[in-house]
Design an enzyme around this catalytic site. Structure first.
Site, PDB file in Angstrom:
ATOM      1  CD  GLU A   1      -2.938  -1.119   2.358  1.00  0.00           C
ATOM      2  OE1 GLU A   1      -2.814  -0.248   3.228  1.00  0.00           O
ATOM      3  OE2 GLU A   1      -3.849  -1.965   2.360  1.00  0.00           O
TER       4      GLU A   1
ATOM      5  CD  GLU B   1      -4.638  -7.993   1.955  1.00  0.00           C
ATOM      6  OE1 GLU B   1      -5.518  -7.231   2.389  1.00  0.00           O
ATOM      7  OE2 GLU B   1      -3.423  -7.742   2.069  1.00  0.00           O
TER       8      GLU B   1
END
Ligand code: XIL
Length: 355
Positions: A150, A265
Site C-alpha cells: 500500500e 486478500e
C-alpha cells in the site's frame, strides 16, 4: 426382446457399480480442483488458527497471517522480536502441508512510529535490520513475500505515492529516494531468500488510475534493480459493482510489465460502496446467489489467466470472523467469505469448486 432386457440389466448393473464407486469417493478438495491452475490460499489469525476444522482448512494449500507477521506484531519495540504467533502459523502450515505467504515487511500501517523516526539513515537501518531478521528466520518456510504494501496514493494521477506514510516521509517525501529505499528492501529479501517470490501488494488495483500507478512503480523498481516478481491485488471487492473487465485489464497490464499476479486478500462484501441502509442480520438467499456468481466469475477469470495468476487467497475462512464486520463501517455484520457463520460451505464455495 429377451436379449434387449438382458443387455439393459447388465448395462444398468455396470452403471450402478460406477455410481457406487464414484459416490463412495470423497469430493475433491478445492486445492485439488485447482492443481493445474494456481494456489488457493486463506488468511488465518491467532484467533482463528485453531478454530476451524482441518476438514475445512485442507481445502487450501497456502496460508497467510492476517496480522501476526506485521511489524507491530513481530517487532513491537525496537530490537525486541516476538515470533511466537507467527511460529504457530508456520507450524500449522507444516501440519497441513501449506505454503506460507509473508505479509508484510514495509507498510505505513500497523508499524510503530519509532520505526520511521529520526534521519533517513536511521529509518533505512531499521528497515534493513527488520527485513534481515524476519526473512532470515523464515527463509525456509515462506515462499513469497509482500515486501511493500500500500505505498501508492489514492489521490490524482500525478501523485504516485501515499503522502502520509512514515516511510515516505523518512525519505524526505522524495519519490526517487523512496524508490531507492524500496529497491534496497527487495534486494535484501532476495539476497537472503533467493527463491522467494517478491510481491508489491495493494488495494483498488482494478481501477485504471491506481493500476497505472502500480505499473509505473514496478517499472521504477525494476529500473532500480529491484528483484520484484509479482503484483498482489488485494481484491477487497463487493458483489454489486465489480467489473470483471477492470480486473482482467489489470492482470494483463501487470503481465505486460513482466509480473505474475495473485489475488491476495479476496473478500466480497454484500454491501455496495455507498450503502447507508440498516445492516443485514443474515445472508439472504438472493445475496448468497449473487455473491456465488461474482466469486464464480472471478475464479473463472483467474483460471483463464492461469499462466499469470499464481494464487487466489481469501482474507479469512468463514463469515463468523471477518475484518469486514468493522471495515469500512464499525459493527456492521458482513458476509464476504466462502464459508458461512457456522463454517459451512456457501454457494460461492460450490460455484468455484464446480467448473
Ligand atoms: C487488516 C486485518 O484483517 C485486521 O484484522 C486488522 O485490524 C487491520 O488489517 N490491507 C492489508 C491487510 O494489507 O493487512 C489488512 O488486514 C486489510 C487491508
Amino acid at each position: 426382446m429377451v436379449i434387449k432386457k438382458m443387455l439393459a440389466l447388465v448395462l444398468g448393473g455396470l452403471l450402478c457399480m460406477n455410481c457406487f464407486a464414484a459416490c463412495s469417493k470423497p469430493a475433491p478438495l478445492l486445492k485439488e480442483k485447482y492443481n493445474d491452475y494456481f494456489n488457493v490460499g486463506v488468511a488465518l489469525s491467532k484467533q482463528t488458527l485453531a478454530y476451524y476444522d482441518e476438514s475445512i482448512l485442507k481445502n487450501f494449500n497456502l496460508v497467510v497471517a492476517e496480522n501476526e507477521m506485521k511489524w507491530e506484531s513481530i517487532q513491537p519495540s525496537e530490537g525486541v522480536f516476538v515470533f511466537s504467533n507467527a511460529d504457530k502459523l508456520i507450524a500449522k502450515a507444516g501440519d497441513l502441508d501449506m505454503q506460507v505467504r509473508g505479509h508484510t515487511l514495509i507498510w505505513h500501517s500497523q508499524t510503530p512510529s519509532w520505526a520511521f523516526a529520526g534521519s533517513y539513515e536511521d529509518a533505512e537501518a531499521r528497515m534493513l535490520a527488520h527485513v534481515t531478521k524476519v526473512v532470515t528466520k523464515y527463509k525456509d518456510n515462506i515462499s513469497e513475500w509482500d515486501v511493500a504494501n500500500e505505498v501508492l496514493s489514492d489521490g490524482d494521477a500525478n501523485e504516485l505515492f501515499r503522502q502520509d506514510s512514515g516511510w515516505y516521509r523518512a525519505c524526505g517525501s522524495n519519490d526517487d529516494k523512496f524508490v531507492e529505499f524500496l529497491a534496497k528492501a527487495y534486494k535484501k529479501v532476495h539476497e537472503i531468500a533467493p527463491d522467494a517470490i517478491l510481491f508489491y501488494n495493494d488495494y483498488n488495483l482494478n481501477f485504471p488510475t491506481k493500476r497505472a500507478k502500480a505499473v509505473k512503480l514496478v517499472q521504477k523498481l525494476l529500473a532500480a534493480g529491484a528483484p520484484i516478481n509479482a503484483v498482489g491485488m488485494q481484491a477487497h471487492y463487493d458483489i454489486h459493482g465489480l467489473k470483471m473487465t477492470d480486473v482482467e485489464n489489470s492482470i494483463i497490464a501487470f503481465k505486460d510489465a513482466g509480473m505474475k499476479v495473485s489475488l491476495t486478500e479476496l473478500d466480497l462484501s454484500v454491501y455496495p460502496g455507498d450503502y447507508s441502509g440498516a445492516p443485514y442480520t443474515e445472508l439472504s438467499a438472493e445475496l448468497d446467489a449473487k455473491q456465488a456468481d461474482v466469486y464464480g466469475e472471478l475464479f473463472a477469470l483467474c483460471r483463464k489467466h492461469k499462466d499469470t495468476v499464481l494464487g487466489v487467497t481469501t482474507w479469512g475462512v468463514a463469515d463468523d470472523a471477518t475484518w469486514k464486520d468493522n471495515f469500512p463501517v464499525k459493527n456492521r455484520k458482513d458476509f464476504p467469505l466462502l464459508f458461512n457463520v457456522s463454517a459451512q460451505p456457501k454457494s460461492a464455495f460450490q460455484k468455484i469448486s464446480n467448473f
